[in-house]
Design a protein around this motif. Structure first.
Motif, PDB file in Angstrom:
ATOM      1  N   VAL A 110      -1.768   1.939  -8.459  1.00 13.56           N
ATOM      2  CA  VAL A 110      -2.388   1.311  -7.551  1.00 13.56           C
ATOM      3  C   VAL A 110      -2.803  -0.169  -8.146  1.00 13.56           C
ATOM      4  O   VAL A 110      -2.776  -1.213  -7.265  1.00 13.56           O
ATOM      5  CB  VAL A 110      -3.866   2.066  -7.270  1.00 13.56           C
ATOM      6  N   VAL A 154      -0.117  -1.637   2.405  1.00 13.56           N
ATOM      7  CA  VAL A 154      -0.377  -0.052   2.582  1.00 13.56           C
ATOM      8  C   VAL A 154       1.124   0.377   2.319  1.00 13.56           C
ATOM      9  O   VAL A 154       1.369   1.380   1.778  1.00 13.56           O
ATOM     10  CB  VAL A 154      -0.747   0.431   3.770  1.00 13.56           C
ATOM     11  N   LEU A 157       2.135   0.295  -1.246  1.00 13.01           N
ATOM     12  CA  LEU A 157       1.490   1.343  -2.217  1.00 13.01           C
ATOM     13  C   LEU A 157       1.854   2.711  -1.651  1.00 13.01           C
ATOM     14  O   LEU A 157       2.145   3.404  -2.945  1.00 13.01           O
ATOM     15  CB  LEU A 157      -0.091   1.217  -1.687  1.00 13.01           C
ATOM     16  N   GLY A 158       2.325   2.965  -0.693  1.00 11.63           N
ATOM     17  CA  GLY A 158       3.083   4.397  -0.479  1.00 11.63           C
ATOM     18  C   GLY A 158       4.381   4.564  -0.978  1.00 11.63           C
ATOM     19  O   GLY A 158       4.655   5.539  -1.579  1.00 11.63           O
ATOM     20  N   LEU A 244       2.438   5.577   3.133  1.00 17.48           N
ATOM     21  CA  LEU A 244       1.172   6.007   2.142  1.00 17.48           C
ATOM     22  C   LEU A 244       0.981   7.432   2.186  1.00 17.48           C
ATOM     23  O   LEU A 244       0.684   8.186   1.091  1.00 17.48           O
ATOM     24  CB  LEU A 244      -0.043   5.192   2.907  1.00 17.48           C
ATOM     25  N   THR A 248       1.730   9.368  -1.381  1.00 17.26           N
ATOM     26  CA  THR A 248       0.461  10.221  -1.972  1.00 17.26           C
ATOM     27  C   THR A 248       0.651  11.528  -1.972  1.00 17.26           C
ATOM     28  O   THR A 248       0.446  12.286  -2.904  1.00 17.26           O
ATOM     29  CB  THR A 248      -0.830   9.714  -1.125  1.00 17.26           C
TER      30      THR A 248
END
Length: 262
Positions: A110, A154, A157-158, A244, A248
């Protein structure tokens, strides 16, 4: 649901550490640089000038306000490329620390994506300069630009979480991904109009290339002075949330095995 709130609580608990990691990454990037943070603005400007000189004779007649068109695509794609490439080594690069003490492993991934996002926010200064020089008209739809940047953040990040956990088990991921990024660059209308693509390829790009969704939304606001196409907004949000979720899920499912491979 309890597990979800537990994860959120852990994320909030380590917010200070993530802030320190982001600050460290930003400082390291410009350490011993004479101009420091100014390079966040100067670098995209210099690249844009070179690309305008190279490609203007080929595409300028087909694209309105080519420098603006180019720097928008260059900035947004650059963020995706930088953030995901840094995310790939976020776990393996911190192996020594992870072996010595307990720290939530996602913190490192992150922080890498977030530090790239902060650098991109600095780089928006280059966009402002180009907008002023090219006399771009400001409109009320500019207020939607943070939403576009959030969509891309987002998504990155995913994708970064997925790449980070994959690279722990398959170190060749970083080399494969570099090749994919090159192909992705040419399949995204950064420096050329999408009308140049064959119909089949154009259909695939317009409907399955996440970066096309974000770049085109931004361009519609700046170059066309209109609110982004609802289809692009919807597609951009769905892809971001989907990336995401998948990233995750894959990260949390495999993180307990990281220690055996790093």
């Amino acid at each position: 649901m309890n597990l979800f709130f537990k994860r959120l609580g852990g994320f909030y608990q380590y917010r200070f550490l993530m802030g320190q990691l982001v600050e460290k990454d930003i400082k390291l990037k410009y350490r011993r640089s004479f101009l420091g943070y100014l390079w966040s603005i100067l670098n995209p400007l210099l690249v844009m000038v070179i690309m305008v000189i190279v490609f203007s004779s080929m595409f300028r007649s087909d694209i309105q306000n080519f420098p603006v068109y180019l720097i928008i695509g260059q900035t947004l794609f650059g963020f995706m490329s930088e953030s995901t490439n840094q995310a790939i080594g976020s776990i393996t690069g911190n192996a020594a620390l992870l072996k010595k003490t307990y720290v939530p492993k996602y913190v490192f991934t992150v922080s890498k994506v977030t530090s790239s996002f902060v650098n991109t926010l600095f780089a928006l200064g280059a966009l402002v300069i180009v907008f002023i020089v090219c006399r771009v008209t400001v409109n009320v739809y500019y207020l939607f630009i943070p939403i576009i940047l959030l969509q891309e953040y987002v998504f990155c990040l995913g994708l970064g979480m997925l790449l980070a956990q994959s690279s722990v088990f398959f170190r060749d991921i970083q080399y494969i991904y570099n090749a994919l990024i090159t192909a992705w660059t040419y399949l995204t209308p950064i420096f050329y109009p999408i009308t140049l693509l064959p119909d089949t390829v154009r259909y695939l790009v317009e409907n399955f290339n996440p970066m096309y969704f974000y770049i085109t939304q931004f361009r519609q606001i700046v170059l066309e002075g209109t609110f982004p196409d609802p289809y692009l907004i919807g597609a951009g949000c769905i892809v971001a949330i989907g990336a995401l979720f998948i990233g995750t899920w894959a990260f949390l499912k495999t993180q307990d095995k990281f220690i055996l491979y790093i």
